[in-house]
Design a protein around this motif. Structure first.
Motif, PDB file in Angstrom:
ATOM      1  N   GLN A  11       0.822  -1.363  -0.074  1.00  0.00           N
ATOM      2  CA  GLN A  11       0.086  -0.052  -0.034  1.00  0.00           C
ATOM      3  C   GLN A  11       0.802   1.215   0.034  1.00  0.00           C
ATOM      4  OE1 GLN A  11      -2.580  -0.632   3.407  1.00  0.00           O
ATOM      5  NE2 GLN A  11      -4.087  -1.540   2.308  1.00  0.00           N
TER       6      GLN A  11
ATOM      7  N   VAL B   9       2.297   1.619  -3.692  1.00  0.00           N
ATOM      8  CA  VAL B   9       1.236   2.149  -4.226  1.00  0.00           C
ATOM      9  C   VAL B   9       0.932   3.849  -4.271  1.00  0.00           C
ATOM     10  CG1 VAL B   9      -1.265   2.342  -4.822  1.00  0.00           C
ATOM     11  CG2 VAL B   9      -0.010   0.166  -4.878  1.00  0.00           C
ATOM     12  N   GLU B  10       1.138   4.213  -2.843  1.00  0.00           N
ATOM     13  CA  GLU B  10       0.868   5.507  -2.361  1.00  0.00           C
ATOM     14  C   GLU B  10       2.214   6.347  -3.087  1.00  0.00           C
ATOM     15  OE1 GLU B  10       1.088   7.995   1.772  1.00  0.00           O
ATOM     16  OE2 GLU B  10      -0.205   6.165   1.753  1.00  0.00           O
TER      17      GLU B  10
ATOM     18  N   HIS C 134       3.860   5.652  -5.440  1.00  0.00           N
ATOM     19  CA  HIS C 134       3.748   5.664  -7.066  1.00  0.00           C
ATOM     20  C   HIS C 134       2.777   6.751  -7.566  1.00  0.00           C
ATOM     21  CE1 HIS C 134       5.769   1.828  -8.372  1.00  0.00           C
ATOM     22  NE2 HIS C 134       6.712   2.473  -7.362  1.00  0.00           N
ATOM     23  N   ARG C 135       1.724   6.926  -6.803  1.00  0.00           N
ATOM     24  CA  ARG C 135       0.837   7.880  -7.095  1.00  0.00           C
ATOM     25  C   ARG C 135       1.288   9.384  -6.937  1.00  0.00           C
ATOM     26  NH1 ARG C 135      -4.289   5.046  -4.115  1.00  0.00           N
ATOM     27  NH2 ARG C 135      -4.817   3.781  -5.926  1.00  0.00           N
TER      28      ARG C 135
END
Length: 145
Positions: free
Chosen positions: A105, A108-109, A111-112
């Motif tokens: 998670q 992903v954060e 990468h955003r």
């Protein structure tokens, strides 16, 4: 939920209960045998027929039943230890998977945020192109990045 639904824990608990049952059974006296016997010695209805009943009971002496029960009780203790160890393995797997998911998670954060920074960079290069401060190739390079 893992402790309630994991099939390996059900199996380990069943093994423990089976060993407990075997330990209980190992210390009990053998069942008595009651029977009836008949034998015909004569031929064609002549005398010589014997009939009778019997009762037999195997008696174990010397504390062997106690020793047998202790042996099986030790096996039950081993099964209980194995059941606890399996429970700890399940909990460890749940904890490890939790931290793997948490790390994914966070990735992903991150990468955003990187995508948002890249979009801001492209927007900045487009505005600079409109003002004449950069070239079209710089805007294309920002879009590629």
């Amino acid at each position: 939920m893992a402790l309630a639904n994991n099939p390996t824990l059900v199996q380990a608990n069943a093994q423990f209960q089976a060993e407990q049952g075997a330990a209980y059974q190992a210390g009990l006296w053998f069942n008595p045998v009651i029977g009836y016997t008949s034998e015909q010695i004569g031929v064609n209805g002549t005398a010589g027929e014997t009939q009778g009943g019997f009762v037999a009971q195997e008696i174990v002496t010397g504390g062997k039943l106690r020793l047998s029960r202790e042996k099986w009780a030790q096996r039950a203790q081993i099964a209980a230890t194995n059941s606890y160890a399996q429970q700890q393995r399940v909990l460890n797997d749940v904890h490890a998977q939790f931290y793997r998911t948490l790390a994914a998670q966070r990735v992903v954060e991150i990468h955003r945020k990187l995508v948002a920074n890249g979009e801001d960079n492209v927007q900045t290069h487009r505005e600079m192109l409109n003002l004449g401060q950069t070239t079209a190739s710089a805007v294309l390079q920002a879009e590629v990045e």
